[in-house]
Design a protein around this motif. Structure first.
Motif, PDB file in Angstrom:
ATOM      1  N   HIS A 138       0.817  -1.214   0.000  1.00  0.00           N
ATOM      2  CA  HIS A 138       0.000   0.000   0.000  1.00  0.00           C
ATOM      3  C   HIS A 138       0.850   1.263   0.000  1.00  0.00           C
ATOM      4  O   HIS A 138       0.330   2.360   0.208  1.00  0.00           O
ATOM      5  N   VAL A 139       2.156   1.118  -0.223  1.00  0.00           N
ATOM      6  CA  VAL A 139       3.084   2.246  -0.171  1.00  0.00           C
ATOM      7  C   VAL A 139       3.587   2.570  -1.571  1.00  0.00           C
ATOM      8  O   VAL A 139       4.135   1.700  -2.264  1.00  0.00           O
ATOM      9  N   LEU A 140       3.400   3.805  -2.000  1.00  0.00           N
ATOM     10  CA  LEU A 140       3.954   4.267  -3.257  1.00  0.00           C
ATOM     11  C   LEU A 140       5.244   5.019  -2.947  1.00  0.00           C
ATOM     12  O   LEU A 140       5.222   6.036  -2.251  1.00  0.00           O
ATOM     13  N   ILE A 141       6.364   4.501  -3.440  1.00  0.00           N
ATOM     14  CA  ILE A 141       7.663   5.140  -3.244  1.00  0.00           C
ATOM     15  C   ILE A 141       7.960   5.945  -4.500  1.00  0.00           C
ATOM     16  O   ILE A 141       8.000   5.395  -5.603  1.00  0.00           O
ATOM     17  N   VAL A 142       8.141   7.243  -4.322  1.00  0.00           N
ATOM     18  CA  VAL A 142       8.402   8.153  -5.432  1.00  0.00           C
ATOM     19  C   VAL A 142       9.831   8.681  -5.248  1.00  0.00           C
ATOM     20  O   VAL A 142      10.142   9.306  -4.242  1.00  0.00           O
ATOM     21  N   THR A 143      10.679   8.407  -6.246  1.00  0.00           N
ATOM     22  CA  THR A 143      12.084   8.792  -6.153  1.00  0.00           C
ATOM     23  C   THR A 143      12.410   9.844  -7.205  1.00  0.00           C
ATOM     24  O   THR A 143      12.228   9.609  -8.401  1.00  0.00           O
ATOM     25  N   LEU A 144      12.878  11.009  -6.741  1.00  0.00           N
ATOM     26  CA  LEU A 144      13.405  12.021  -7.655  1.00  0.00           C
ATOM     27  C   LEU A 144      14.734  11.476  -8.154  1.00  0.00           C
ATOM     28  O   LEU A 144      15.606  11.142  -7.347  1.00  0.00           O
ATOM     29  N   ASN A 145      14.911  11.382  -9.466  1.00  0.00           N
ATOM     30  CA  ASN A 145      16.034  10.643 -10.020  1.00  0.00           C
ATOM     31  C   ASN A 145      16.927  11.512 -10.910  1.00  0.00           C
ATOM     32  O   ASN A 145      17.137  11.232 -12.070  1.00  0.00           O
ATOM     33  N   ARG A 146      17.446  12.571 -10.322  1.00  0.00           N
ATOM     34  CA  ARG A 146      18.428  13.418 -11.007  1.00  0.00           C
ATOM     35  C   ARG A 146      19.592  13.684 -10.068  1.00  0.00           C
ATOM     36  O   ARG A 146      19.916  14.830  -9.748  1.00  0.00           O
ATOM     37  N   PRO A 147      20.271  12.635  -9.604  1.00  0.00           N
ATOM     38  CA  PRO A 147      21.332  12.849  -8.610  1.00  0.00           C
ATOM     39  C   PRO A 147      22.463  13.729  -9.127  1.00  0.00           C
ATOM     40  O   PRO A 147      23.082  14.453  -8.334  1.00  0.00           O
ATOM     41  N   GLN A 148      22.736  13.711 -10.436  1.00  0.00           N
ATOM     42  CA  GLN A 148      23.792  14.545 -11.005  1.00  0.00           C
ATOM     43  C   GLN A 148      23.479  16.030 -10.848  1.00  0.00           C
ATOM     44  O   GLN A 148      24.383  16.858 -10.834  1.00  0.00           O
ATOM     45  N   ALA A 149      22.201  16.369 -10.693  1.00  0.00           N
ATOM     46  CA  ALA A 149      21.758  17.755 -10.498  1.00  0.00           C
ATOM     47  C   ALA A 149      21.187  17.947  -9.100  1.00  0.00           C
ATOM     48  O   ALA A 149      20.399  18.856  -8.868  1.00  0.00           O
ATOM     49  N   HIS A 150      21.576  17.090  -8.174  1.00  0.00           N
ATOM     50  CA  HIS A 150      21.079  17.130  -6.793  1.00  0.00           C
ATOM     51  C   HIS A 150      19.557  17.067  -6.749  1.00  0.00           C
ATOM     52  O   HIS A 150      18.925  17.691  -5.900  1.00  0.00           O
ATOM     53  N   ASN A 151      18.971  16.324  -7.705  1.00  0.00           N
ATOM     54  CA  ASN A 151      17.519  16.123  -7.794  1.00  0.00           C
ATOM     55  C   ASN A 151      16.745  17.428  -7.912  1.00  0.00           C
ATOM     56  O   ASN A 151      15.596  17.523  -7.480  1.00  0.00           O
ATOM     57  N   ALA A 152      17.386  18.431  -8.513  1.00  0.00           N
ATOM     58  CA  ALA A 152      16.723  19.718  -8.720  1.00  0.00           C
ATOM     59  C   ALA A 152      15.505  19.521  -9.623  1.00  0.00           C
ATOM     60  O   ALA A 152      15.504  18.710 -10.539  1.00  0.00           O
ATOM     61  N   VAL A 153      14.466  20.297  -9.348  1.00  0.00           N
ATOM     62  CA  VAL A 153      13.197  20.159 -10.063  1.00  0.00           C
ATOM     63  C   VAL A 153      13.241  20.930 -11.383  1.00  0.00           C
ATOM     64  O   VAL A 153      13.406  22.147 -11.397  1.00  0.00           O
ATOM     65  N   ASN A 154      13.103  20.182 -12.473  1.00  0.00           N
ATOM     66  CA  ASN A 154      12.943  20.776 -13.799  1.00  0.00           C
ATOM     67  C   ASN A 154      11.569  20.357 -14.317  1.00  0.00           C
ATOM     68  O   ASN A 154      10.766  19.791 -13.562  1.00  0.00           O
ATOM     69  N   GLY A 155      11.281  20.597 -15.576  1.00  0.00           N
ATOM     70  CA  GLY A 155       9.981  20.251 -16.135  1.00  0.00           C
ATOM     71  C   GLY A 155       9.683  18.769 -16.071  1.00  0.00           C
ATOM     72  O   GLY A 155       8.555  18.366 -15.769  1.00  0.00           O
ATOM     73  N   ASP A 156      10.695  17.934 -16.344  1.00  0.00           N
ATOM     74  CA  ASP A 156      10.485  16.485 -16.302  1.00  0.00           C
ATOM     75  C   ASP A 156      10.166  16.001 -14.890  1.00  0.00           C
ATOM     76  O   ASP A 156       9.320  15.128 -14.699  1.00  0.00           O
ATOM     77  N   ALA A 196      18.250  25.274 -15.487  1.00  0.00           N
ATOM     78  CA  ALA A 196      17.187  25.065 -16.473  1.00  0.00           C
ATOM     79  C   ALA A 196      16.357  26.334 -16.640  1.00  0.00           C
ATOM     80  O   ALA A 196      15.984  26.694 -17.767  1.00  0.00           O
ATOM     81  N   ILE A 197      16.077  27.009 -15.548  1.00  0.00           N
ATOM     82  CA  ILE A 197      15.329  28.269 -15.624  1.00  0.00           C
ATOM     83  C   ILE A 197      16.119  29.300 -16.420  1.00  0.00           C
ATOM     84  O   ILE A 197      15.571  29.995 -17.281  1.00  0.00           O
ATOM     85  N   ALA A 198      17.437  29.392 -16.166  1.00  0.00           N
ATOM     86  CA  ALA A 198      18.278  30.346 -16.887  1.00  0.00           C
ATOM     87  C   ALA A 198      18.317  30.043 -18.387  1.00  0.00           C
ATOM     88  O   ALA A 198      18.436  30.957 -19.209  1.00  0.00           O
ATOM     89  N   ARG A 199      18.192  28.762 -18.739  1.00  0.00           N
ATOM     90  CA  ARG A 199      18.155  28.379 -20.160  1.00  0.00           C
ATOM     91  C   ARG A 199      16.782  28.644 -20.778  1.00  0.00           C
ATOM     92  O   ARG A 199      16.590  28.456 -21.965  1.00  0.00           O
ATOM     93  N   GLY A 200      15.821  29.048 -19.953  1.00  0.00           N
ATOM     94  CA  GLY A 200      14.482  29.343 -20.449  1.00  0.00           C
ATOM     95  C   GLY A 200      13.576  28.135 -20.532  1.00  0.00           C
ATOM     96  O   GLY A 200      12.520  28.191 -21.160  1.00  0.00           O
ATOM     97  N   GLU A 201      13.962  27.035 -19.899  1.00  0.00           N
ATOM     98  CA  GLU A 201      13.129  25.838 -19.926  1.00  0.00           C
ATOM     99  C   GLU A 201      11.870  26.053 -19.098  1.00  0.00           C
ATOM    100  O   GLU A 201      11.889  26.735 -18.078  1.00  0.00           O
TER     101      GLU A 201
END
Length: 114
Positions: free
Chosen positions: A15-33, A72-77
């Motif tokens: 009954h547990v949904l494990i959600v993993t942010l998977n951008r360790p190279q970017a410290h899991n920073a939030v982008n559009g994906d 990503a924000i600076a690139r206009g994404e």
């Protein structure tokens, strides 16, 4: 089955949904994906009656999540998924699909904390 290279990986364990942010190279920073993947995972949790708990975690050894991906924000994404510009908005409105904009104070919202 999840793609190991996806920006967000989900795993249902009982009954547990494990959600993993998977951008360790970017410290899991939030982008559009990541925003899209996280929204999809939370929608899955909301609509699946088997999910009782959501665990949000980050891949890698150093950081859970650095916050917004400033490069990503600076690139206009685009940070929000296509057709969804509700970042900074909430859904505490009394009418279906009504949103309160906390930044402008446009609507009276019970979740607002000024």
């Amino acid at each position: 089955m999840n793609d190991a290279n996806a920006a967000v990986i989900t795993e249902l364990d009982g009954h547990v949904l494990i959600v993993t942010l998977n951008r360790p190279q970017a410290h899991n920073a939030v982008n559009g994906d990541v925003a899209l993947g996280l929204g999809t995972a939370l929608a899955e949790a909301d609509t699946n009656p088997e999910v009782r708990v959501v665990i949000l975690t980050g891949a890698g050894e150093k950081t859970f999540c650095a916050g917004a991906d400033l490069k990503a924000i600076a690139r206009g994404e685009e940070m929000s998924p296509p057709g969804n510009r509700s970042l900074g908005l909430c859904r505490h409105g009394s009418a279906p699909n009504q949103q309160a904009d906390h930044r402008s104070g446009q609507w009276d919202c019970p979740g607002r904390r000024d």
